[in-house]
Design a protein around this motif. Sequence first.
Motif, short mmCIF file in Angstrom:
data_model
loop_
_atom_site.label_atom_id
_atom_site.label_comp_id
_atom_site.label_asym_id
_atom_site.label_seq_id
_atom_site.Cartn_x
_atom_site.Cartn_y
_atom_site.Cartn_z
N LYS A 1 15.77 47.50 -51.61
CA LYS A 1 15.18 47.12 -52.90
C LYS A 1 13.68 47.37 -52.83
N PRO A 2 13.04 47.57 -53.98
CA PRO A 2 11.58 47.71 -53.97
C PRO A 2 10.91 46.52 -53.30
N GLY A 3 9.99 46.80 -52.38
CA GLY A 3 9.27 45.75 -51.68
C GLY A 3 9.73 45.52 -50.26
N ILE A 4 10.95 45.94 -49.92
CA ILE A 4 11.42 45.76 -48.55
C ILE A 4 10.80 46.83 -47.67
N THR A 5 10.63 46.52 -46.39
CA THR A 5 10.09 47.51 -45.46
C THR A 5 11.23 48.16 -44.68
N THR A 6 10.95 49.33 -44.13
CA THR A 6 11.97 50.02 -43.34
C THR A 6 12.26 49.25 -42.05
N LYS A 7 11.29 48.52 -41.54
CA LYS A 7 11.52 47.70 -40.35
C LYS A 7 12.48 46.55 -40.67
N GLU A 8 12.34 45.94 -41.84
CA GLU A 8 13.25 44.86 -42.24
C GLU A 8 14.67 45.38 -42.36
N LEU A 9 14.85 46.57 -42.90
CA LEU A 9 16.18 47.17 -42.96
C LEU A 9 16.73 47.43 -41.56
N ASP A 10 15.88 47.91 -40.69
CA ASP A 10 16.31 48.21 -39.32
C ASP A 10 16.72 46.95 -38.58
N GLU A 11 16.10 45.83 -38.90
CA GLU A 11 16.47 44.56 -38.27
C GLU A 11 17.87 44.14 -38.70
N ILE A 12 18.24 44.43 -39.94
CA ILE A 12 19.61 44.16 -40.40
C ILE A 12 20.59 44.97 -39.56
N ALA A 13 20.25 46.24 -39.32
CA ALA A 13 21.11 47.09 -38.50
C ALA A 13 21.23 46.55 -37.08
N ARG A 14 20.12 46.11 -36.52
CA ARG A 14 20.15 45.55 -35.16
C ARG A 14 21.12 44.38 -35.08
N GLU A 15 21.04 43.49 -36.04
CA GLU A 15 21.91 42.32 -36.04
C GLU A 15 23.38 42.72 -36.18
N MET A 16 23.65 43.72 -37.01
CA MET A 16 25.03 44.15 -37.21
C MET A 16 25.58 44.88 -35.98
N PHE A 17 24.75 45.69 -35.33
CA PHE A 17 25.18 46.32 -34.08
C PHE A 17 25.53 45.26 -33.04
N GLU A 18 24.67 44.26 -32.91
CA GLU A 18 24.90 43.21 -31.91
C GLU A 18 26.17 42.42 -32.22
#
Length: 247
Positions: free
Chosen positions: A31-48
């Motif tokens: 969404k507008p305003g989110i950072t690419t690092k915040e998205l990547d953190e979602i991926a990290r949690e899902m991988f784990e």
Amino acid sequence: MVAKTKKDLDGLKIIGEVCGAIRDELVLSTKPGITTKELDEIAREMFEKAEAQSAPKGEYDFPGYTCISINNEVAHGVPKRKRVIHEGDLVNIDVSGSKNGYYADTGISFVVGRGDATLQKICDVSKEAFHAGLKQAKPGSKKSALGKAAHNVAKRHGLTVIKNLTGHGIGRSLHEEPKHIFNYFASWDDEILKDGAVIAFEPMISTFEEEVFQSEDGWTFLTNESFVAQYEHTVILTNEGPLITTL
């Protein structure tokens, strides 16, 4: 790799499902305003949570769990805390991972909110090009037929393809034989596809430039002026038809 056993098929399907789920969640979360690092953190949690690993981080020590590219960044964009996504941006989410020794790779480009019609067009055409190539993805066909079909779709829409980034074999590692699955027709590329072959097919549709260059960060691939959209899935070729593991 060539998938020969039920164990192979099951392993490829499991990691394909993980990568597809992460891709879809990141698209929904963009969404507008989110950072690419915040998205990547979602991926990290899902991988784990899935007890799986990020393939670019594990194999290449990439500085992120996923590749997130914006606008003239075509591929391998590095997630950053200060990289904010805005309305109308062209975003590419590329997720590759491994679990129990099997790998999958998937990616999609999309426009955030309301954007330029040309950006939406190249996203739509990249998906169309993928499915045109997928019709040629069968045992006994020449590998070059996939790229030819994808490029023909691009030309029909007044667009072109990126020629120095390609699809690839995958399965027991992120990049395997065949090393290249071009987005265009190369007459010498006459390798015959085998039953059970596992590939990452990823047409990249461009507004006009046909090559990318690497940025100073050593990871991200860029264009000078063009916009590029990618559509990628991991596919197992079978005599009964292609099996997409990352849907």
